[in-house]
Scaffold this active site. Structure first.
Site, PDB file in Angstrom:
ATOM      1  N   ASN A 119      45.096  34.135  38.767  1.00 35.80           N
ATOM      2  CA  ASN A 119      45.347  35.518  39.190  1.00 35.80           C
ATOM      3  C   ASN A 119      44.622  36.510  38.285  1.00 35.80           C
ATOM      4  OD1 ASN A 119      46.774  34.925  41.444  1.00 35.80           O
ATOM      5  ND2 ASN A 119      48.759  35.590  40.710  1.00 35.80           N
ATOM      6  N   LEU A 139      40.965  36.533  39.342  1.00 34.46           N
ATOM      7  CA  LEU A 139      40.761  37.195  40.646  1.00 34.46           C
ATOM      8  C   LEU A 139      40.850  38.715  40.486  1.00 34.46           C
ATOM      9  CD1 LEU A 139      42.871  34.769  42.868  1.00 34.46           C
ATOM     10  CD2 LEU A 139      40.403  35.140  43.047  1.00 34.46           C
ATOM     11  N   GLU A 195      51.978  28.079  43.384  1.00 37.36           N
ATOM     12  CA  GLU A 195      51.471  28.370  44.733  1.00 37.36           C
ATOM     13  C   GLU A 195      50.293  29.342  44.634  1.00 37.36           C
ATOM     14  OE1 GLU A 195      52.153  26.935  47.704  1.00 37.36           O
ATOM     15  OE2 GLU A 195      50.350  28.123  48.022  1.00 37.36           O
ATOM     16  N   ALA A 209      47.471  33.364  49.494  1.00 43.38           N
ATOM     17  CA  ALA A 209      47.348  34.828  49.503  1.00 43.38           C
ATOM     18  C   ALA A 209      48.010  35.324  50.779  1.00 43.38           C
ATOM     19  CB  ALA A 209      45.877  35.240  49.459  1.00 43.38           C
ATOM     20  N   GLU A 210      48.669  36.462  50.699  1.00 42.07           N
ATOM     21  CA  GLU A 210      49.332  36.995  51.896  1.00 42.07           C
ATOM     22  C   GLU A 210      48.283  37.410  52.929  1.00 42.07           C
ATOM     23  OE1 GLU A 210      52.454  39.822  50.953  1.00 42.07           O
ATOM     24  OE2 GLU A 210      53.000  38.599  49.241  1.00 42.07           O
ATOM     25  N   LYS A 260      47.953  28.957  36.834  1.00 41.45           N
ATOM     26  CA  LYS A 260      48.363  29.942  37.844  1.00 41.45           C
ATOM     27  C   LYS A 260      48.121  31.360  37.322  1.00 41.45           C
ATOM     28  CE  LYS A 260      50.058  32.132  41.149  1.00 41.45           C
ATOM     29  NZ  LYS A 260      49.416  32.275  42.451  1.00 41.45           N
ATOM     30  N   CYS A 305      51.874  40.368  42.693  1.00 42.96           N
ATOM     31  CA  CYS A 305      51.666  39.410  41.598  1.00 42.96           C
ATOM     32  C   CYS A 305      50.600  39.741  40.564  1.00 42.96           C
ATOM     33  CB  CYS A 305      51.391  38.037  42.197  1.00 42.96           C
ATOM     34  SG  CYS A 305      52.842  37.411  43.050  1.00 42.96           S
TER      35      CYS A 305
HETATM   36  P1  NAD Z   1      60.351  37.312  47.077  1.00 47.04           P
HETATM   37  O1  NAD Z   1      61.001  38.396  46.312  1.00 47.04           O
HETATM   38  O2  NAD Z   1      59.759  37.585  48.411  1.00 47.04           O
HETATM   39  O3  NAD Z   1      61.398  36.102  47.282  1.00 47.04           O
HETATM   40  C1  NAD Z   1      62.233  35.616  46.279  1.00 47.04           C
HETATM   41  C2  NAD Z   1      63.585  35.292  46.899  1.00 47.04           C
HETATM   42  O4  NAD Z   1      64.399  34.627  45.927  1.00 47.04           O
HETATM   43  C3  NAD Z   1      64.378  36.529  47.350  1.00 47.04           C
HETATM   44  O5  NAD Z   1      64.657  36.453  48.732  1.00 47.04           O
HETATM   45  C4  NAD Z   1      65.653  36.484  46.484  1.00 47.04           C
HETATM   46  O6  NAD Z   1      66.804  36.950  47.159  1.00 47.04           O
HETATM   47  C5  NAD Z   1      65.747  35.007  46.183  1.00 47.04           C
HETATM   48  N1  NAD Z   1      66.571  34.690  45.004  1.00 47.04           N
HETATM   49  C6  NAD Z   1      66.551  35.273  43.776  1.00 47.04           C
HETATM   50  N2  NAD Z   1      67.447  34.686  42.974  1.00 47.04           N
HETATM   51  C7  NAD Z   1      68.054  33.710  43.696  1.00 47.04           C
HETATM   52  C8  NAD Z   1      69.071  32.760  43.411  1.00 47.04           C
HETATM   53  N3  NAD Z   1      69.650  32.698  42.199  1.00 47.04           N
HETATM   54  N4  NAD Z   1      69.441  31.916  44.391  1.00 47.04           N
HETATM   55  C9  NAD Z   1      68.872  31.981  45.624  1.00 47.04           C
HETATM   56  N5  NAD Z   1      67.904  32.861  45.947  1.00 47.04           N
HETATM   57  C10 NAD Z   1      67.493  33.716  44.997  1.00 47.04           C
HETATM   58  O7  NAD Z   1      59.264  36.699  46.103  1.00 47.04           O
HETATM   59  P2  NAD Z   1      57.921  35.900  46.523  1.00 47.04           P
HETATM   60  O8  NAD Z   1      56.840  36.867  46.848  1.00 47.04           O
HETATM   61  O9  NAD Z   1      58.264  34.812  47.472  1.00 47.04           O
HETATM   62  O10 NAD Z   1      57.543  35.269  45.112  1.00 47.04           O
HETATM   63  C11 NAD Z   1      58.298  34.207  44.570  1.00 47.04           C
HETATM   64  C12 NAD Z   1      57.523  33.618  43.407  1.00 47.04           C
HETATM   65  O11 NAD Z   1      56.286  33.081  43.894  1.00 47.04           O
HETATM   66  C13 NAD Z   1      57.143  34.634  42.331  1.00 47.04           C
HETATM   67  O12 NAD Z   1      57.212  33.991  41.087  1.00 47.04           O
HETATM   68  C14 NAD Z   1      55.711  34.974  42.649  1.00 47.04           C
HETATM   69  O13 NAD Z   1      54.995  35.347  41.491  1.00 47.04           O
HETATM   70  C15 NAD Z   1      55.173  33.663  43.187  1.00 47.04           C
HETATM   71  N6  NAD Z   1      54.044  33.781  44.132  1.00 47.04           N
HETATM   72  C16 NAD Z   1      54.073  34.732  45.114  1.00 47.04           C
HETATM   73  C17 NAD Z   1      53.020  34.796  46.031  1.00 47.04           C
HETATM   74  C18 NAD Z   1      53.000  35.814  47.143  1.00 47.04           C
HETATM   75  O14 NAD Z   1      52.017  35.846  47.883  1.00 47.04           O
HETATM   76  N7  NAD Z   1      53.997  36.645  47.315  1.00 47.04           N
HETATM   77  C19 NAD Z   1      51.978  33.869  45.968  1.00 47.04           C
HETATM   78  C20 NAD Z   1      51.999  32.911  44.963  1.00 47.04           C
HETATM   79  C21 NAD Z   1      53.051  32.870  44.054  1.00 47.04           C
HETATM   80  C1  UGA Z   2      46.809  36.830  45.244  1.00 47.58           C
HETATM   81  C2  UGA Z   2      45.901  35.613  45.045  1.00 47.58           C
HETATM   82  O1  UGA Z   2      44.720  35.768  45.836  1.00 47.58           O
HETATM   83  C3  UGA Z   2      46.623  34.334  45.450  1.00 47.58           C
HETATM   84  O2  UGA Z   2      45.810  33.209  45.164  1.00 47.58           O
HETATM   85  C4  UGA Z   2      47.940  34.242  44.668  1.00 47.58           C
HETATM   86  O3  UGA Z   2      48.659  33.095  45.065  1.00 47.58           O
HETATM   87  C5  UGA Z   2      48.773  35.473  44.919  1.00 47.58           C
HETATM   88  O4  UGA Z   2      48.007  36.653  44.524  1.00 47.58           O
HETATM   89  C6  UGA Z   2      50.028  35.497  44.097  1.00 47.58           C
HETATM   90  O5  UGA Z   2      50.123  34.864  43.075  1.00 47.58           O
HETATM   91  O6  UGA Z   2      50.881  36.274  44.535  1.00 47.58           O
HETATM   92  P1  UGA Z   2      47.520  38.319  47.318  1.00 47.58           P
HETATM   93  O7  UGA Z   2      47.947  39.274  46.270  1.00 47.58           O
HETATM   94  O8  UGA Z   2      48.460  37.962  48.389  1.00 47.58           O
HETATM   95  O9  UGA Z   2      47.068  36.944  46.629  1.00 47.58           O
HETATM   96  O10 UGA Z   2      46.194  38.874  48.042  1.00 47.58           O
HETATM   97  P2  UGA Z   2      44.661  39.001  47.603  1.00 47.58           P
HETATM   98  O11 UGA Z   2      43.832  38.640  48.749  1.00 47.58           O
HETATM   99  O12 UGA Z   2      44.382  38.303  46.328  1.00 47.58           O
HETATM  100  O13 UGA Z   2      44.506  40.565  47.382  1.00 47.58           O
HETATM  101  C7  UGA Z   2      45.100  41.214  46.273  1.00 47.58           C
HETATM  102  C8  UGA Z   2      44.658  42.655  46.242  1.00 47.58           C
HETATM  103  O14 UGA Z   2      43.280  42.758  45.902  1.00 47.58           O
HETATM  104  C9  UGA Z   2      44.809  43.392  47.575  1.00 47.58           C
HETATM  105  O15 UGA Z   2      45.257  44.703  47.341  1.00 47.58           O
HETATM  106  C10 UGA Z   2      43.409  43.393  48.140  1.00 47.58           C
HETATM  107  O16 UGA Z   2      43.165  44.436  49.033  1.00 47.58           O
HETATM  108  C11 UGA Z   2      42.594  43.554  46.863  1.00 47.58           C
HETATM  109  N1  UGA Z   2      41.212  43.075  46.973  1.00 47.58           N
HETATM  110  C12 UGA Z   2      40.961  41.777  47.241  1.00 47.58           C
HETATM  111  C13 UGA Z   2      40.177  43.956  46.744  1.00 47.58           C
HETATM  112  O17 UGA Z   2      40.392  45.155  46.479  1.00 47.58           O
HETATM  113  N2  UGA Z   2      38.889  43.496  46.829  1.00 47.58           N
HETATM  114  C14 UGA Z   2      38.603  42.197  47.084  1.00 47.58           C
HETATM  115  O18 UGA Z   2      37.395  41.846  47.136  1.00 47.58           O
HETATM  116  C15 UGA Z   2      39.668  41.319  47.310  1.00 47.58           C
END
Ligand code: NAD
Ligand code: UGA
Length: 458
Positions: free
Chosen positions: A223, A226, A160, A163-164, A219, A275
């Protein structure tokens, strides 16, 4: 209603929840169930107050929940029913044993894989949605091949990239959807099924396929690139502050080169989020595992520069405020790791807050969405910290304001009113370069941006 497919997602977090909500929204003919071991989280997904704040998420959850989108703690039942299972559990950095502080902690996905194996009564497609170390799919296949029944699992990688803060837009209009698979007839068929799901809303030319290891690695590389870009621009903020060059002018000049592009060049107090750091450290760990020490050192420096940037921010505050912060009141404007989210994981504000408390400053923290998480992050710290929703109240009587998060609302604050309420000389440290520095200076503030000359009245 009978559904064409049953999709399950294990892990109802920042990725699992929004991603599945989008699939349910775009594919009313599929039943999508999201399960989690955390009953509180599931209860929140089933309530009016969703566990995460993401612009646009409320609307799509509310329009699908109870129709074809379901949140549940019944993991076994979900596994039995599903034809396709997305694994979206957390993959944090390991805190113990070999690889502590670097390697990914894989206990959550391994438990998940074993549970899938135990509960399955029919063949399934397993989709890695979490970010995993390269070759995790191999380990997953090994575990899932231990079946005693006549059932079969095809493992795909579908990382995935959302970005949040912009998650819903990123899911609705992704730059690309990447699907990695083996080239066996069964895996190719599984891959086609996943392509079919995304084809409900993603243009075909945005859905790309690759071998499974390339997908897992892409993936981590995305990251790393970036974060590297932000570390690169941030490294030059330090240079600008010494040389009186201006980072905004430098970023504009280099960003107009079409080969470089102008995105991800905003200087900051440091990058955060759950991440970047963990994925780069995981990459570094894998490089060392393969004996690629030079490559490991290269990427590790991206993290080091980020630590340096946060440290530098506090040292700049200390030096500007006459080398003592003891007893001074400092307002942290924002606490989330970026705007439009309540997420504070690895937020630079956590580091800054801890350092300021070490300097014996008093903190007044404000944020429109992240105060609850801030309280958890700073719980148990020995120091004076208040959490205040209203930024005017939070800055009242303060010696300094430090901007941590680039919330749009901060741009339109009445800084004349804020200035009047502060101790003089009043300082602003703009960790996001988001405010109008000249105007703040004219009001009377001493202004310390990132990577450009400070504006002071003394
Ligand atoms: P998160 O901690 O918000 O969510 C993970 C969930 O999985 C938790 O609610 C936890 O309770 C649950 N869980 C753990 N073990 C479990 C099990 N055995 N059965 C059922 N549920 C279980 O994490 P996230 O931010 O959603 O990230 C998940 C993955 O996606 C990570 O690998 C992260 O690197 C990746 N990712 C995150 C983002 C992001 O923006 N947060 C973006 C891209 C990829
Ligand atoms: C990042 C990647 O952008 C996503 O593509 C990826 O899926 C995700 O990580 C993940 O694997 O979790 P995210 O961390 O949600 O997304 O947000 P970003 O917009 O990338 O920002 C990351 C950090 O960098 C923040 O603290 C932001 O403020 C900072 N940032 C971003 C800067 O300081 N300068 C910039 O120009 C951009």
């Amino acid at each position: 209603m009978t559904f064409k497919k049953h999709i399950l997602c294990i892990g109802a977090g920042y990725v699992g929840g929004p991603t599945m909500a989008m699939i349910a929204y775009k594919c009313p003919h599929y039943k999508v169930t999201v399960v989690d071991i955390n009953p509180t989280r599931i209860a929140e997904w089933n309530s009016d107050d969703l566990p995460i704040y993401e612009p646009g998420l409320d609307k799509i959850v509310k329009s699908t929940r109870g129709k074809n989108l379901f949140f549940s703690t019944e993991i076994e039942r979900g596994i039995k029913e599903a034809e396709i299972i997305f694994v979206s559990v957390n993959t944090p950095v390991k805190t113990f044993g070999a690889g502590a502080g670097m390697a990914a902690d894989l206990q959550y996905w391994e438990k998940t894989a074993r549970q899938i194996l135990k509960c399955s009564e029919s063949s399934k497609i397993i989709v890695e949605k979490s970010t995993f170390p390269v070759r995790t799919a191999f380990a997953m296949e090994r575990i899932l091949s231990l079946t005693e029944n006549d059932i079969h699992f095809d493992v795909l990688s579908n990382p995935e990239f959302l970005a949040e803060g912009t998650g819903i837009k990123d899911l609705e209009y992704p730059d690309r959807v990447l699907i990695g698979s083996r080239e066996t007839p069964s895996c190719v068929k599984a891959r086609d099924e996943l392509i079919e799901i995304y084809s409900n809303w993603v243009p075909k030319d945005h859905i790309i396929t690759s071998n499974i290891w390339s997908s897992e690695l892409s993936k981590l590389v995305a990251n790393a690139f970036l974060a590297q870009r932000i570390s690169s621009i941030n490294s030059f903020t330090a240079f600008c502050e010494k040389s009186e060059a201006d980072i905004t002018e430098v970023a504009r000049a280099i960003g107009m080169d079409s080969r470089l592009g102008n995105k991800f060049l905003s200087p900051s107090v440091g990058w955060g989020g759950s991440c970047f750091k963990k994925d780069i450290l995981n990459l570094v760990y894998l490089c060392r595992h393969y004996g690629l020490d030079e490559v490991a050192n290269y990427w590790e420096a991206v993290v080091s520069i980020n630590e340096y940037q946060k440290e530098r921010f506090v040292l700049n505050m200390l030096s500007a405020m006459f080398n003592t912060l003891a007893g001074k009141k400092i307002c942290l404007l924002g606490f989330a790791f970026k705007a439009d989210t309540g997420d504070t994981r690895e937020s630079p504000a956590i580091f800054i807050a801890r350092k300021l408390i070490e300097e014996k400053a008093e903190l007044l923290i404000t944020d429109p969405r992240a105060l609850n998480n801030a309280k958890i992050d700073l719980n148990g710290i020995d120091g004076k910290i208040s959490y205040i929703e209203d930024p005017y109240e939070a800055s009242d009587g303060c010696d300094a304001i430090a901007v941590m998060t680039e919330w749009e609302i901060y741009k339109s604050l009445d800084f004349e009113k804020i200035y009047r309420s502060m101790v003089k000389p009043a300082f602003i440290f703009d960790g996001r370069n988001m405010l109008n520095h000249k105007r703040l200076f004219d009001i009377g503030f001493n202004v310390f941006p990132i990577g450009k000359p400070s504006l002071t009245h003394f």
